[in-house]
Design a protein around this motif. Structure first.
Motif, PDB file in Angstrom:
ATOM      1  N   TYR A   1     -18.987  21.982 -21.961  1.00  0.00           N
ATOM      2  CA  TYR A   1     -19.057  21.311 -23.262  1.00  0.00           C
ATOM      3  C   TYR A   1     -17.709  20.717 -23.651  1.00  0.00           C
ATOM      4  N   ALA A   2     -16.633  21.474 -23.453  1.00  0.00           N
ATOM      5  CA  ALA A   2     -15.300  20.970 -23.815  1.00  0.00           C
ATOM      6  C   ALA A   2     -14.966  19.706 -23.023  1.00  0.00           C
ATOM      7  N   TRP A   3     -15.279  19.685 -21.743  1.00  0.00           N
ATOM      8  CA  TRP A   3     -14.980  18.532 -20.903  1.00  0.00           C
ATOM      9  C   TRP A   3     -15.841  17.332 -21.306  1.00  0.00           C
ATOM     10  N   HIS A   4     -17.120  17.563 -21.572  1.00  0.00           N
ATOM     11  CA  HIS A   4     -17.997  16.481 -22.019  1.00  0.00           C
ATOM     12  C   HIS A   4     -17.495  15.904 -23.343  1.00  0.00           C
ATOM     13  N   ALA A   5     -17.170  16.767 -24.304  1.00  0.00           N
ATOM     14  CA  ALA A   5     -16.711  16.299 -25.607  1.00  0.00           C
ATOM     15  C   ALA A   5     -15.402  15.528 -25.482  1.00  0.00           C
ATOM     16  N   PHE A   6     -14.501  16.018 -24.642  1.00  0.00           N
ATOM     17  CA  PHE A   6     -13.226  15.326 -24.429  1.00  0.00           C
ATOM     18  C   PHE A   6     -13.460  13.926 -23.863  1.00  0.00           C
ATOM     19  N   LEU A   7     -14.298  13.806 -22.848  1.00  0.00           N
ATOM     20  CA  LEU A   7     -14.561  12.501 -22.239  1.00  0.00           C
ATOM     21  C   LEU A   7     -15.207  11.542 -23.233  1.00  0.00           C
ATOM     22  N   VAL A   8     -16.125  12.052 -24.047  1.00  0.00           N
ATOM     23  CA  VAL A   8     -16.790  11.208 -25.038  1.00  0.00           C
ATOM     24  C   VAL A   8     -15.790  10.722 -26.087  1.00  0.00           C
ATOM     25  N   GLN A   9     -14.982  11.628 -26.630  1.00  0.00           N
ATOM     26  CA  GLN A   9     -13.989  11.232 -27.630  1.00  0.00           C
ATOM     27  C   GLN A   9     -12.983  10.247 -27.050  1.00  0.00           C
ATOM     28  N   LEU A  10     -12.519  10.541 -25.838  1.00  0.00           N
ATOM     29  CA  LEU A  10     -11.527   9.670 -25.203  1.00  0.00           C
ATOM     30  C   LEU A  10     -12.108   8.271 -24.971  1.00  0.00           C
ATOM     31  N   ALA A  11     -13.330   8.210 -24.474  1.00  0.00           N
ATOM     32  CA  ALA A  11     -13.963   6.915 -24.226  1.00  0.00           C
ATOM     33  C   ALA A  11     -14.211   6.167 -25.527  1.00  0.00           C
TER      34      ALA A  11
ATOM     35  N   SER B   1     -23.799  11.242 -16.939  1.00  0.00           N
ATOM     36  CA  SER B   1     -23.654   9.849 -17.356  1.00  0.00           C
ATOM     37  C   SER B   1     -24.584   9.501 -18.510  1.00  0.00           C
ATOM     38  N   GLN B   2     -25.799   9.987 -18.440  1.00  0.00           N
ATOM     39  CA  GLN B   2     -26.766   9.684 -19.488  1.00  0.00           C
ATOM     40  C   GLN B   2     -26.311  10.236 -20.828  1.00  0.00           C
ATOM     41  N   ARG B   3     -25.867  11.465 -20.832  1.00  0.00           N
ATOM     42  CA  ARG B   3     -25.396  12.074 -22.080  1.00  0.00           C
ATOM     43  C   ARG B   3     -24.111  11.413 -22.559  1.00  0.00           C
ATOM     44  N   PHE B   4     -23.214  11.081 -21.635  1.00  0.00           N
ATOM     45  CA  PHE B   4     -21.957  10.420 -21.981  1.00  0.00           C
ATOM     46  C   PHE B   4     -22.226   9.088 -22.675  1.00  0.00           C
ATOM     47  N   ARG B   5     -23.038   8.251 -22.088  1.00  0.00           N
ATOM     48  CA  ARG B   5     -23.300   6.925 -22.645  1.00  0.00           C
ATOM     49  C   ARG B   5     -23.964   7.034 -24.020  1.00  0.00           C
ATOM     50  N   HIS B   6     -24.924   7.949 -24.141  1.00  0.00           N
ATOM     51  CA  HIS B   6     -25.607   8.132 -25.424  1.00  0.00           C
ATOM     52  C   HIS B   6     -24.631   8.588 -26.501  1.00  0.00           C
ATOM     53  N   ASP B   7     -23.781   9.573 -26.172  1.00  0.00           N
ATOM     54  CA  ASP B   7     -22.893  10.149 -27.187  1.00  0.00           C
ATOM     55  C   ASP B   7     -21.768   9.206 -27.571  1.00  0.00           C
ATOM     56  N   VAL B   8     -21.234   8.441 -26.616  1.00  0.00           N
ATOM     57  CA  VAL B   8     -20.193   7.470 -26.964  1.00  0.00           C
ATOM     58  C   VAL B   8     -20.763   6.407 -27.900  1.00  0.00           C
ATOM     59  N   ARG B   9     -21.957   5.927 -27.612  1.00  0.00           N
ATOM     60  CA  ARG B   9     -22.591   4.943 -28.498  1.00  0.00           C
ATOM     61  C   ARG B   9     -22.802   5.523 -29.892  1.00  0.00           C
ATOM     62  N   THR B  10     -23.204   6.793 -29.958  1.00  0.00           N
ATOM     63  CA  THR B  10     -23.430   7.444 -31.255  1.00  0.00           C
ATOM     64  C   THR B  10     -22.130   7.564 -32.038  1.00  0.00           C
ATOM     65  N   TRP B  11     -21.062   8.001 -31.371  1.00  0.00           N
ATOM     66  CA  TRP B  11     -19.766   8.128 -32.046  1.00  0.00           C
ATOM     67  C   TRP B  11     -19.313   6.787 -32.602  1.00  0.00           C
TER      68      TRP B  11
END
Length: 261
Positions: free
Chosen positions: A48-58, A195-205
């Protein structure tokens, strides 16, 4: 050499048959393009920490660089990360930086220029990060006796973005409802694909950026984004109203050093 082990080099191990090590910009490129990605060496409790970090950074990099699409190439992501780190340049993305007046990855500059006040020496990454099982009965600590560089990357991300209260002077992250609370995660996913979760969450942010600014008083522009770029004496706090709504925080003064074998 002042700096070593840049995240712009191929130090992150993937479970892919074509190439087993990639850089951080390449990871963002693969995730943004919807490629299948699995991270070797990433512990279950660090996911979770790594996913959240990548999403915030992106989200930060895409907003600052004006990306309309996440499927940009590796060089574009590298340029966007360098724009975020400003004058610190690539040093902010290196695991080691011998110059204590400059940052290293998730390690703020030490204004006093000395590590004498740093109390603990930790020799393995799984002692550094957040998992503290009662009396060491669950997942054992100090198991990674020959750590790879990405083990340290994941440990730093987990420590600095998830850690809670650990005694006087060791306060937890801002995105937590109390010292002994937890950083909440709520999301929608149709599967477990990174990738699917990353793309969805970055768009949401990115879609909710203006709402965050309105609700919490963040500045529209110019807020601090990567808090490890700022010198920290361990006492002063950064006010939320001076931060970008997507800011990536740190909660501990840490400095990696390489010991002679």
């Amino acid at each position: 050499m002042t700096t070593r082990y840049s995240l712009f080099d191929d130090i992150l191990r993937l479970s892919r048959p074509d190439k087993d090590k990639v850089s951080l910009p390449r990871v963002l490129n693969l995730l943004g393009a919807g490629e299948k990605v699995e991270f070797a060496g990433l512990q279950a409790y660090q996911q979770y920490a790594w996913h959240a970090f990548l999403v915030q950074l992106a989200a930060l990099a895409a907003h600052r660089s004006g990306f309309s699409d996440l499927a940009v190439d590796e060089s574009a992501w590298k340029s966007a990360l360098l724009e975020l780190s400003g004058k610190a340049g690539e040093a902010a993305w290196c695991l080691l930086n011998a110059d204590l007046q400059q940052p290293a990855f998730l390690q703020p500059p030490v204004p006093e220029g000395s590590l004498k006040t740093f109390k603990r020496v930790m020799e393995t990454p799984d002692v550094l990060d957040v998992l503290v099982a009662a009396k060491n009965h669950d997942v054992k600590q100090a198991r990674i006796l020959r750590p790879r560089r990405d083990h340290w990357v994941y440990a730093l991300v987990t420590l600095q973005t998830i850690e809670g209260f650990m005694g006087r002077g060791n306060y937890g992250i801002a995105r937590m409802n109390g010292g002994f609370g937890s950083r909440p995660s709520l999301g929608f996913a149709t599967g477990l694909d990174w990738s699917q979760r990353f793309r969805h969450d970055v768009r949401t942010w990115r879609r909710e950026r203006d709402q965050l600014i309105g609700d919490y008083g963040y500045p529209q522009s110019g807020g601090a984004a990567l808090l490890w770029l700022q010198p920290w004496d361990g006492q002063e706090q950064v006010q939320l109203q001076s931060c970008d709504p997507f800011f990536i925080e740190i909660c501990r003064r840490v400095r990696l050093r390489e010991a002679e074998q």
